[in-house]
Motif scaffolding. Structure first.
Motif: not given
Length: 331
Positions: A247-251
């Motif tokens: 699960s990663l941020t958009e950046q």
């Protein structure tokens, strides 16, 4: 927690490193924080294993094992992790060394899961490099975020290489165990980068200090400079797996996509050149027609290669340079 003596396992994966392995091992054994030095001879055809064994200082800290067939640095390091027990792990390349007193500064505090220090890149022509005293820097520190780490591994033409993936952190074994992390044994290129990205995706606190304790010898024939086309494919596919699993941020996703594209474009050019070497111009054209989405990357790569000689090349201005830009202290 305060780390005591002999709390570190130093892991050295070595292949045909008979000329350098003793310097690496002895630089580790001299450090009081080192409780284990595990050398894995990864299918060498020279005397690496014998020379490594001859470095035994009688303290029982050195263990040397040998693979009959080369399995790659990831497999060698994973095996070393499995046969060791010290709570901290430090990776040392077989042609590099530790500066004396390296670990005292790294273990001064206990607010990290990985902690890295500065690296001195030393030209092979420098004699007595392992006896040098590195420059002293102001005690600056910061924590690497996943985005910063990934962005720091996207190399740029015309700029001297300084990827954050070169950093050689001390790693808390418990963090690896708690998150089920090991090196990806399919990787023979970028295996450190890939492990550290997954660690950061798991929430690792990756601390970086400016003290210099690691010496890396700059050689024209290093194994990392002789990677195969397949190694590039494995690396960009590893980026894709990370984006699928974590699960990663958009950046973070955006930068991983940029890194994946950066590596994939290198792969497409190398794959095209392999097809040309094997089948001539006809084979190259057939290859390009079969991979039309890759044509822009291939043509761009060919243009960059053809115009390389017209662009200024990065020059190392001295025999020693440091990976991290830091504030030097007066001698």
């Amino acid at each position: 927690m305060t780390w005591g003596s002999q709390s570190i396992c130093v892991i050295i994966a070595a292949k045909n490193a008979s000329d350098t392995i003793s310097t690496a091992i002895l630089s580790a054994l001299i450090e009081p924080e080192v409780g284990e030095v595990v050398v894995i001879d990864d299918g060498s055809t020279d005397a690496t294993a014998a020379i490594a064994q001859a470095c035994d200082d009688g303290t029982g800290r050195l263990k040397v094992e040998r693979f009959d067939v080369n399995r790659g640095p990831s497999a060698a390091r994973n095996h070393a992790i499995s046969i060791s027990s010290a709570p901290l792990i430090s990776i040392l390349d077989a042609d590099d060394f530790f500066f004396k007193g390296r670990f005292a500064a790294m273990l001064e505090n206990d607010d990290w899961d990985l902690v890295a220090d500065n690296i001195a890149f030393i030209q092979q022509s420098v004699s007595g490099s392992s006896s040098l005293v590195p420059a002293r820097f102001a005690p600056e520190e910061h924590f690497l975020a996943l985005s910063e780490f990934v962005e720091g591994n996207i190399s740029k033409r015309g700029v001297e290489r300084g990827e954050t993936g070169f950093l050689k952190p001390v790693i808390r074994r418990a963090f690896l165990e708690n998150h089920g992390l090991r090196y990806d044994e399919a990787l023979r290129l970028g295996e450190d980068y890939e492990l550290y990205v997954r660690a950061l995706a798991c929430g690792a606190r990756y601390k970086v200090i400016r003290n210099c304790g690691y010496g890396a010898i700059v050689r024209g024939d290093s194994l990392s400079g002789r990677h195969r086309t397949e190694d590039l494919r494995q690396l960009y596919e590893a980026d894709r797996r990370i984006m699928e699993v974590y699960s990663l941020t958009e950046q973070e996703k955006s930068l991983l996509q940029e890194h994946e594209r950066h590596i994939r474009e290198k792969f497409e050019l190398r794959d095209f050149l392999d097809a040309k070497a094997k089948g001539g111009l006809g084979g190259a054209m057939s290859h390009a027609l079969a991979r039309l989405p890759a044509v822009p990357a291939i043509t761009h790569g060919l243009w960059l290669d053809k115009t390389e000689r017209f662009r200024p090349k990065p020059q190392q201005v001295s025999d020693i340079r440091y990976l991290l830009k830091s504030t030097p202290l007066n001698p």
